[in-house]
Design a protein around this motif. Structure first.
Motif, PDB file in Angstrom:
ATOM      1  N   UNK A 208       0.859  -1.194   0.000  1.00 34.79           N
ATOM      2  CA  UNK A 208       0.000   0.000   0.000  1.00 34.79           C
ATOM      3  C   UNK A 208       0.892   1.240   0.000  1.00 34.79           C
ATOM      4  N   UNK A 209       0.744   2.056  -1.029  1.00 31.81           N
ATOM      5  CA  UNK A 209       1.527   3.289  -1.174  1.00 31.81           C
ATOM      6  C   UNK A 209       0.802   4.175  -2.171  1.00 31.81           C
ATOM      7  N   UNK A 210       1.198   5.435  -2.243  1.00 33.08           N
ATOM      8  CA  UNK A 210       0.476   6.382  -3.100  1.00 33.08           C
ATOM      9  C   UNK A 210       0.530   5.999  -4.579  1.00 33.08           C
ATOM     10  N   UNK A 211       1.597   5.315  -5.009  1.00 29.77           N
ATOM     11  CA  UNK A 211       1.700   4.915  -6.423  1.00 29.77           C
ATOM     12  C   UNK A 211       0.688   3.829  -6.779  1.00 29.77           C
ATOM     13  N   UNK A 212       0.198   3.092  -5.776  1.00 26.85           N
ATOM     14  CA  UNK A 212      -0.779   2.023  -6.014  1.00 26.85           C
ATOM     15  C   UNK A 212      -2.201   2.436  -5.651  1.00 26.85           C
ATOM     16  N   UNK A 213      -2.418   3.741  -5.520  1.00 21.72           N
ATOM     17  CA  UNK A 213      -3.761   4.282  -5.280  1.00 21.72           C
ATOM     18  C   UNK A 213      -4.101   5.151  -6.488  1.00 21.72           C
ATOM     19  N   UNK A 214      -5.141   4.765  -7.213  1.00 24.24           N
ATOM     20  CA  UNK A 214      -5.451   5.423  -8.486  1.00 24.24           C
ATOM     21  C   UNK A 214      -6.761   6.189  -8.403  1.00 24.24           C
ATOM     22  N   UNK A 215      -6.862   7.245  -9.208  1.00 27.59           N
ATOM     23  CA  UNK A 215      -8.056   8.096  -9.204  1.00 27.59           C
ATOM     24  C   UNK A 215      -8.797   7.963 -10.529  1.00 27.59           C
ATOM     25  N   UNK A 216     -10.125   7.880 -10.443  1.00 28.16           N
ATOM     26  CA  UNK A 216     -10.897   7.875 -11.686  1.00 28.16           C
ATOM     27  C   UNK A 216     -11.243   9.302 -12.087  1.00 28.16           C
ATOM     28  N   UNK A 217     -12.043   9.447 -13.122  1.00 30.06           N
ATOM     29  CA  UNK A 217     -12.347  10.788 -13.652  1.00 30.06           C
ATOM     30  C   UNK A 217     -13.106  11.651 -12.651  1.00 30.06           C
ATOM     31  N   UNK A 218     -13.788  11.004 -11.698  1.00 37.73           N
ATOM     32  CA  UNK A 218     -14.547  11.741 -10.676  1.00 37.73           C
ATOM     33  C   UNK A 218     -13.754  11.911  -9.382  1.00 37.73           C
ATOM     34  N   UNK A 219     -12.461  11.627  -9.444  1.00 38.11           N
ATOM     35  CA  UNK A 219     -11.564  11.726  -8.289  1.00 38.11           C
ATOM     36  C   UNK A 219     -11.903  10.740  -7.166  1.00 38.11           C
ATOM     37  N   UNK A 220     -12.568   9.639  -7.528  1.00 42.27           N
ATOM     38  CA  UNK A 220     -12.741   8.546  -6.559  1.00 42.27           C
ATOM     39  C   UNK A 220     -11.428   7.763  -6.538  1.00 42.27           C
ATOM     40  N   UNK A 221     -10.911   7.517  -5.342  1.00 43.88           N
ATOM     41  CA  UNK A 221      -9.623   6.823  -5.218  1.00 43.88           C
ATOM     42  C   UNK A 221      -9.860   5.328  -5.005  1.00 43.88           C
ATOM     43  N   UNK A 222      -9.080   4.515  -5.716  1.00 46.92           N
ATOM     44  CA  UNK A 222      -9.235   3.057  -5.650  1.00 46.92           C
ATOM     45  C   UNK A 222      -7.883   2.384  -5.410  1.00 46.92           C
ATOM     46  N   UNK A 223      -7.921   1.325  -4.622  1.00 41.68           N
ATOM     47  CA  UNK A 223      -6.716   0.541  -4.350  1.00 41.68           C
ATOM     48  C   UNK A 223      -6.423  -0.323  -5.572  1.00 41.68           C
TER      49      UNK A 223
END
Length: 322
Positions: free
Chosen positions: A175-190
């Motif tokens: 778990x780190x910031x590089x493995x947390x992604x954002x979709x077009x609505x800025x929802x963050x996903x692991x």
């Protein structure tokens, strides 16, 4: 810490240090000492028809594969392609592990699995395309300084995804910031489950799995560990969101690892919300059982978010009385 320990850390680091920590595969690989998965990836309902997959631009390049944007059945997708010249047992185990776990998970805050190509010559994993990119890039490359409500919303998204994974018995382990992604609505996903595993999968869990700057001391120390290792990594992510800095940025990853095992933690900013600072300190406690679990962290963050939103509304509407 004796010279032998230091030598061991240096040796373990040789394989992983060259990889870019901000890339999608900048983590140490699981070792062959971990038990091989009790299944073979043979596609089945997850095998996609390669003829329907259209490859686009390359988004990132990792140690054993590349990440592309593409389309599948008219949908934007991300395609992680293994490079055949790097296909060894470790890489194959990581690939099969990721497919195995992605098949089992479905949650708003976990990247959505679409399918995989598990037949030669090309092996790849297809997931939803996250147009917002990684949290690492959002914070460190775009230099966004996050206001408290946005920071808390991101933290809540991550927490919800991690609560779900831990409820399913899955430890992420990177778990780190590089493995947390954002979709077009800025929802963050692991995302990125190459080194994730089920807690009851058997065999001893590999030490030094993950990325040094985010890694829990018990993992660095080759001690037994459980899902509280993810809680420690979450504390570092929360610290990143508050400070917009890379943890231990004046140190090499090796120096950071040695420091963490001796009790070092990133410096806390004075101007951050005191409840956030308190939460971070509890999440990176040295003794894993002293760290809160994700459901408790989520409850705290949601409560803090609602208080911050209420306070902001009162500021916007001076006529409102307490």
């Amino acid at each position: 810490m004796n010279d032998q320990d230091t030598d061991g850390l240096h040796k373990a680091l040789e394989a992983s240090i060259l990889r870019n920590e901000g890339s999608w595969s900048g983590s140490s690989h699981s070792s062959a000492a971990e038990r091989t998965l009790p299944f073979q990836v043979n596609g089945g309902e997850w095998e996609i028809d390669k003829r329907l997959l259209k490859m686009g631009e390359m988004i990132a390049s990792g140690s054993c594969g590349d990440l592309f944007r593409g389309t599948y059945l008219g949908e934007d997708v991300a395609v992680k392609v293994l490079r055949s010249e790097h296909l060894n047992k470790n890489v194959w185990n990581e690939f099969t592990q990721e497919v195995y776990i992605l098949r089992e998970v479905q949650h708003t805050n976990v990247v959505q699995f679409i399918g995989a190509c598990t037949k030669p010559p090309q092996f790849c994993i297809i997931t939803e395309y996250m147009s917002g990119g990684s949290l690492y890039d959002f914070v460190h490359k775009q230099h966004n300084v996050l206001e408290v409500p946005i920071l808390l919303k991101i933290a809540v998204d991550v927490c919800r995804g991690m609560c779900y994974l831990h409820q399913r018995g899955i430890i992420h382990r990177d778990l780190k910031s590089a493995n947390l992604l954002m979709d077009k609505d800025h929802v963050v996903k692991v995302a990125d489950f190459g080194v994730a595993r089920f807690q009851d999968q058997g065999g001893n869990m590999t030490a030094e799995t993950g990325t040094y700057r985010w890694m829990a001391p018990e993992v660095i120390n080759h001690q037994p560990y459980d899902n509280k290792a993810d809680v420690f990594s979450f504390a570092i992510v929360l610290w990143e969101l508050i400070t917009s800095k890379i943890p231990y940025n004046t140190m090499t990853p090796l120096q950071a690892a040695v420091g963490v095992r001796q009790g070092l933690r990133p410096g806390l900013p004075e101007n951050a919300h005191p409840k956030l600072l308190d939460l971070i300190q509890r999440c990176w406690e040295t003794i894993p059982s002293n760290r809160p679990a994700f459901p408790d962290i989520l409850a705290e963050l949601e409560d803090l978010l609602s208080h911050v939103q209420e306070a902001n509304q009162r500021q916007d509407d001076p006529g409102t009385k307490d």
